[in-house]
Design a protein around this motif. Sequence first.
Motif, mmCIF file in Angstrom:
data_model
loop_
_atom_site.group_PDB
_atom_site.id
_atom_site.type_symbol
_atom_site.label_atom_id
_atom_site.label_comp_id
_atom_site.label_asym_id
_atom_site.label_seq_id
_atom_site.Cartn_x
_atom_site.Cartn_y
_atom_site.Cartn_z
ATOM 1 N N ARG A 107 1.326 -1.125 0.026
ATOM 2 C CA ARG A 107 -0.013 0.333 0.131
ATOM 3 C C ARG A 107 0.895 1.091 0.170
ATOM 4 N NH1 ARG A 107 -4.676 0.989 0.333
ATOM 5 N NH2 ARG A 107 -5.396 3.535 1.528
ATOM 6 N N CYS A 108 2.473 1.313 0.627
ATOM 7 C CA CYS A 108 2.962 2.243 0.612
ATOM 8 C C CYS A 108 3.492 2.719 -0.641
ATOM 9 C CB CYS A 108 4.487 2.054 1.386
ATOM 10 S SG CYS A 108 3.689 1.857 3.542
ATOM 11 N N ALA B 264 1.529 1.795 -3.044
ATOM 12 C CA ALA B 264 0.966 2.600 -4.239
ATOM 13 C C ALA B 264 0.476 3.576 -4.304
ATOM 14 C CB ALA B 264 -0.590 1.515 -3.891
ATOM 15 N N GLN B 265 1.146 4.214 -2.946
ATOM 16 C CA GLN B 265 0.585 6.020 -2.019
ATOM 17 C C GLN B 265 1.736 6.781 -3.129
ATOM 18 O OE1 GLN B 265 -1.967 7.028 -1.230
ATOM 19 N NE2 GLN B 265 -3.115 5.750 0.179
ATOM 20 N N GLY B 266 2.896 6.020 -3.776
ATOM 21 C CA GLY B 266 3.463 7.019 -4.233
ATOM 22 C C GLY B 266 4.818 6.405 -3.563
ATOM 23 N N GLU C 75 -5.243 0.867 6.746
ATOM 24 C CA GLU C 75 -4.906 1.678 5.614
ATOM 25 C C GLU C 75 -5.145 3.082 5.616
ATOM 26 O OE1 GLU C 75 -8.179 0.444 2.998
ATOM 27 O OE2 GLU C 75 -8.021 -1.059 2.285
ATOM 28 N N VAL D 188 -1.146 3.669 7.162
ATOM 29 C CA VAL D 188 -0.130 4.612 5.879
ATOM 30 C C VAL D 188 -0.575 5.437 5.454
ATOM 31 C CG1 VAL D 188 0.081 3.134 3.193
ATOM 32 C CG2 VAL D 188 -0.211 1.736 5.495
ATOM 33 N N ASP D 189 -1.696 5.540 5.135
ATOM 34 C CA ASP D 189 -2.539 6.952 5.073
ATOM 35 C C ASP D 189 -1.960 8.373 5.942
ATOM 36 O OD1 ASP D 189 -3.831 5.208 2.684
ATOM 37 O OD2 ASP D 189 -6.101 5.928 3.180
ATOM 38 N N CYS E 48 1.662 8.511 5.104
ATOM 39 C CA CYS E 48 2.454 9.468 3.298
ATOM 40 C C CYS E 48 2.038 10.821 3.632
ATOM 41 C CB CYS E 48 0.849 8.709 2.402
ATOM 42 S SG CYS E 48 1.525 6.785 2.440
ATOM 43 N N ARG F 227 4.575 13.997 3.414
ATOM 44 C CA ARG F 227 4.554 15.018 1.790
ATOM 45 C C ARG F 227 4.841 16.506 2.097
ATOM 46 N NH1 ARG F 227 -0.243 10.993 0.085
ATOM 47 N NH2 ARG F 227 0.776 10.412 -1.331
#
Length: 445
Positions: A16-17, A19-21, A79, A82-83, A86, A90
């Motif tokens: 998932r990390c 997939a989040q970029g 989930e 992870v969000d 991230c 940023r």
Amino acid sequence: MRLDALAAISQQLLDRCRAQGATQAEVSCSEDHGLSVNVRMGEVETVESTRDRGIAVTVYFGQRKGSASTADLRAGSLEATVDQACAIARFTEDDAAAGLADAALMARPGTGGRFPEFDSWHPWSLDADRAVDLALACEAAGRDADARIGNSDGASVSTARSLSVYANTHGFVGAERGSHHSIGCALIAGQGEAMQRDGWYSIALAEADLESPQAIGRQAAQRTLARLDPRPIPTGSYPVLFRSDVARSLVGHLLGAVSGGALYRRASFLLDSAGTQLFPDWFSIVERPFLTRGFRSAAFDAEGVATRDSALVEAGVLQRYVLGSYSARKLGLQTTANAGGVHNLQIASNAGDLDAMLRDMGTGLLVTELMGQGVNAVTGDYSRGAGGFWVENGEIVHPVDGITIAGNLKQMFANIAAVGSDVDPRSHVRTGSILVGRMTVAGGE
């Protein structure tokens, strides 16, 4: 099976990390189970059962870092963790030292895709009733040893087991499991202002390696009675012998001074000391991460970097610092596989047991207890409250307490005259008693 489940969760989170970029990511998962009981004066004070779980996620977007954690294994919570990591990454600033340890340094599993365990997994099938019985027996053995023991600070029994998995986007997945057990007792002897307190404890990875509760109680009583009727000593400069169970604090001060965080913050009295003579030429410290039943044995550190046998001090010369990848980059060096700490240090001895060291010292101070935090990490100045015994002609004469010992750690290291063979096995820092040639002692007289 539970380790495999944690490893699977780790892989899902890493996916998932990505997939989040995230350009890099790492996940730590742990589960801990424990039981501890405390008794005092023949009565149960506490019974505590613990069951903890933790999931920590760290992501890197280039050299921007974000971290988040949870104890909830439901899909939605994982989930969201992870969000959150991230989102934090940023909005953080670039850090040139941020990122995973180098991929080439990752440990490699052995046959069957597993890392060795070093005989560290020995769960103890201990229920609360049995734990209480052991603690009561320990305290009773101490209290019944002598009529001068009129009070107790209690006895305790604890057992714990832990599972952990660390994984990162280099493809590294490392699983570990371990157990830890202890029995301890603290007693009080004497009356009024003449009361003295001391104790004893045993810790081990396997229940079979623990001392018996009765032996622990009797040892606690013996140590407590030995401290009765302390007397002052003249203030002066004397040899000071740190008994093995307190001698490892000196090694702890060394580790703090050569750790990466202290060095790159310029908050250490041992800046730029790698390659310099700090100790006598016979003195050595070796890190041994692969010891069977070692308290800190591990095939990899907290970043997945492969551990190895390595000298910290050889022939009195500091060979290296104690670094993880972040502090190593800050210093322009390479990690020493010490993210999360050191793995079993062995200090070489050049002397006999404690009795032999007392004879060799002749007249001086035997320190069995240290109090306070009077150590300046920047200058190395050392001043701590202490208790112990005054020694003359190689024999203990009487106990002392309420004294202060002072010096400078750099000078103390250089003036170490002997390290004994009486290694205290209850720590990952395995050292015998340490004799420092001379220190200032404020003895209250």
